[in-house]
Design an enzyme around this catalytic site. Structure first.
Site, PDB file in Angstrom:
ATOM      1  CD  GLU A  13      -2.833  -0.879   2.531  1.00  0.00           C
ATOM      2  OE1 GLU A  13      -2.456  -0.141   3.469  1.00  0.00           O
ATOM      3  OE2 GLU A  13      -3.836  -1.608   2.612  1.00  0.00           O
ATOM      4  CG  HIS A  40      -3.979   2.771 -27.837  1.00  0.00           C
ATOM      5  ND1 HIS A  40      -2.866   2.330 -28.515  1.00  0.00           N
ATOM      6  CD2 HIS A  40      -5.017   2.004 -28.257  1.00  0.00           C
ATOM      7  CE1 HIS A  40      -3.215   1.319 -29.302  1.00  0.00           C
ATOM      8  NE2 HIS A  40      -4.508   1.109 -29.168  1.00  0.00           N
ATOM      9  CG  ASP A  64      -0.640  -0.956 -35.298  1.00  0.00           C
ATOM     10  OD1 ASP A  64      -0.776   0.267 -35.460  1.00  0.00           O
ATOM     11  OD2 ASP A  64      -0.374  -1.472 -34.192  1.00  0.00           O
ATOM     12  CE  LYS A 112       0.211  -4.593 -33.784  1.00  0.00           C
ATOM     13  NZ  LYS A 112       0.854  -3.732 -32.759  1.00  0.00           N
ATOM     14  NE  ARG A 158      -1.615  -6.736 -29.887  1.00  0.00           N
ATOM     15  CZ  ARG A 158      -0.425  -6.764 -29.300  1.00  0.00           C
ATOM     16  NH1 ARG A 158      -0.082  -7.773 -28.539  1.00  0.00           N
ATOM     17  NH2 ARG A 158       0.428  -5.763 -29.471  1.00  0.00           N
ATOM     18  N   GLY A 165       7.243  -6.867 -28.998  1.00  0.00           N
ATOM     19  CA  GLY A 165       6.797  -7.801 -30.043  1.00  0.00           C
ATOM     20  C   GLY A 165       6.480  -7.110 -31.370  1.00  0.00           C
TER      21      GLY A 165
HETATM   22  C1  R5P Z   1      -0.868  -1.411 -30.306  1.00  0.00           C
HETATM   23  O1  R5P Z   1      -1.869  -1.229 -30.955  1.00  0.00           O
HETATM   24  C2  R5P Z   1       0.081  -0.338 -29.902  1.00  0.00           C
HETATM   25  O2  R5P Z   1      -0.012   0.772 -30.747  1.00  0.00           O
HETATM   26  C3  R5P Z   1       1.510  -0.847 -29.860  1.00  0.00           C
HETATM   27  O3  R5P Z   1       1.904  -1.205 -31.177  1.00  0.00           O
HETATM   28  C4  R5P Z   1       1.628  -2.051 -28.969  1.00  0.00           C
HETATM   29  O4  R5P Z   1       0.820  -1.921 -27.866  1.00  0.00           O
HETATM   30  C5  R5P Z   1       3.047  -2.261 -28.534  1.00  0.00           C
HETATM   31  O5  R5P Z   1       3.097  -3.361 -27.673  1.00  0.00           O
HETATM   32  P1  R5P Z   1       4.204  -4.481 -27.807  1.00  0.00           P
HETATM   33  O6  R5P Z   1       5.535  -3.799 -27.701  1.00  0.00           O
HETATM   34  O7  R5P Z   1       3.936  -5.405 -26.655  1.00  0.00           O
HETATM   35  O8  R5P Z   1       4.025  -5.154 -29.128  1.00  0.00           O
END
Ligand code: R5P
Length: 294
Positions: A39, A126, A164, A187, A189, A222
């Site tokens: 905490e 984001h 992406d 890309k 996922r 990734g």
């Molecule tokens: C995903 O839509 C974000 O814009 C990033 O490309 C992603 O979150 C990056 O995460 P990571 O490094 O784990 O691939």
């Protein structure tokens, strides 16, 4: 401009210090004590009437978010509280991708408001959808700062690359500022496993050119690793990775370098080795305009 109390949150002490300097004020320390069970206890002496709390919510996200809420709760008491959260965690969960999933960012917005935050300043959130959950929010784009940095790099026929479709506009904007080309990779996922795949065929000839991968954040690495591999299969020259938020979990940086990426360049929204692009000019400006019109 009314006097601003710039509260340096435990997650962003360095950045807060830089912002305070630009505002010509001394940062107010948020004293933190963490108990053995994890905490957090926060102590802020005499917070003032216009409180700007600087606290990113990089890992551990829940702890840093809770600390932001505790600071806001302390400062609120009739004051105009602005939360500067350069890296805003949970923004990627801006919708239910699978049935039953919680839209986490909607709750984060509610919690901040309930703790007394009247306005949020963030950086490269984001998505627009994530932003739509907040009543009053300013999203600073780090693109001009990253582009300025890139303009000083020695690159061969550079091309900006978004990993992406979600980041396509960001890469285009970056490319526009540098007067270079941009492309968007395809890309996908797996929403259950989180595995990322990128189509190898680009449809354009990139051989011998240097690439700057542009993304809002690098977490596991990734997306950047897969992107770099695809670019190299297409005969690319040097590859660099630029992002606003370098979370670089675990050995992400090593994996990125092992994939042939020359360097990682990020803002100081998240403190770290690669966070060399300073956001304090843009944040200080955002606070000046918020408090001068409040
Ligand atoms: C995903 O839509 C974000 O814009 C990033 O490309 C992603 O979150 C990056 O995460 P990571 O490094 O784990 O691939």
């Amino acid at each position: 401009l009314p006097e601003i109390s710039l509260i340096a949150g435990p997650a962003s002490a360095d950045l807060a210090e830089k912002v305070a300097k630009r505002l010509g004020v001394r940062p107010v320390n948020a004293e933190l004590r963490v108990f053995s069970d994890g905490e957090s206890k926060i102590k802020i002496e005499k917070p003032g009437r216009n409180c700007a709390i600087v606290q990113s919510t990089h890992p551990p996200p829940d702890t840093h978010l809770m600390q932001a809420l505790l600071m806001a709760h302390k400062c609120a008491d009739g004051a105009n509280v602005c939360a500067v959260i350069p890296y805003l965690s949970y923004a990627r969960q801006d919708r239910a991708f699978l049935e039953g999933e919680v839209v986490s960012i909607a709750l984060v917005a509610k919690l901040l408001a309930a703790a007394g935050v009247r306005h949020v300043v963030t950086v490269d959130i984001h998505s627009k959808l994530a932003m739509s959950h907040f009543g009053s929010i300013e999203n600073i784009s780090s693109t001009p700062l990253l582009a300025e940095y890139a303009s000083k790099m020695k690159l061969k026929r550079p091309i900006a690359v978004s990993p992406d479709a979600g980041g396509a506009e960001r890469a285009k904007d970056f490319a526009r500022q540098l007067k270079i080309d941009s492309i968007t990779l395809k890309k996908s996922r797996d929403r259950t496993t989180g595995e990322v795949a990128i189509e190898e065929k680009l449809g354009v000839d990139v051989s011998g050119r240097d690439a700057i991968l542009v993304d809002d954040m690098i977490s596991s690495g990734g997306s950047i690793v897969k992107s770099a591999q695809v670019l190299r299969k297409n005969g690319i020259g040097k590859v660099y990775a630029m992002c606003a938020h370098a979370l670089l979990i675990g050995d992400a940086a090593q994996k990125i370098k092992a994939a042939g990426v020359q360097d990682i360049i990020a803002t100081n929204s998240v403190p770290g080795e690669y966070s060399n692009v300073d956001l304090s000019p843009a944040i200080a400006q955002a606070l000046k305009s918020y408090y001068s019109s409040a």
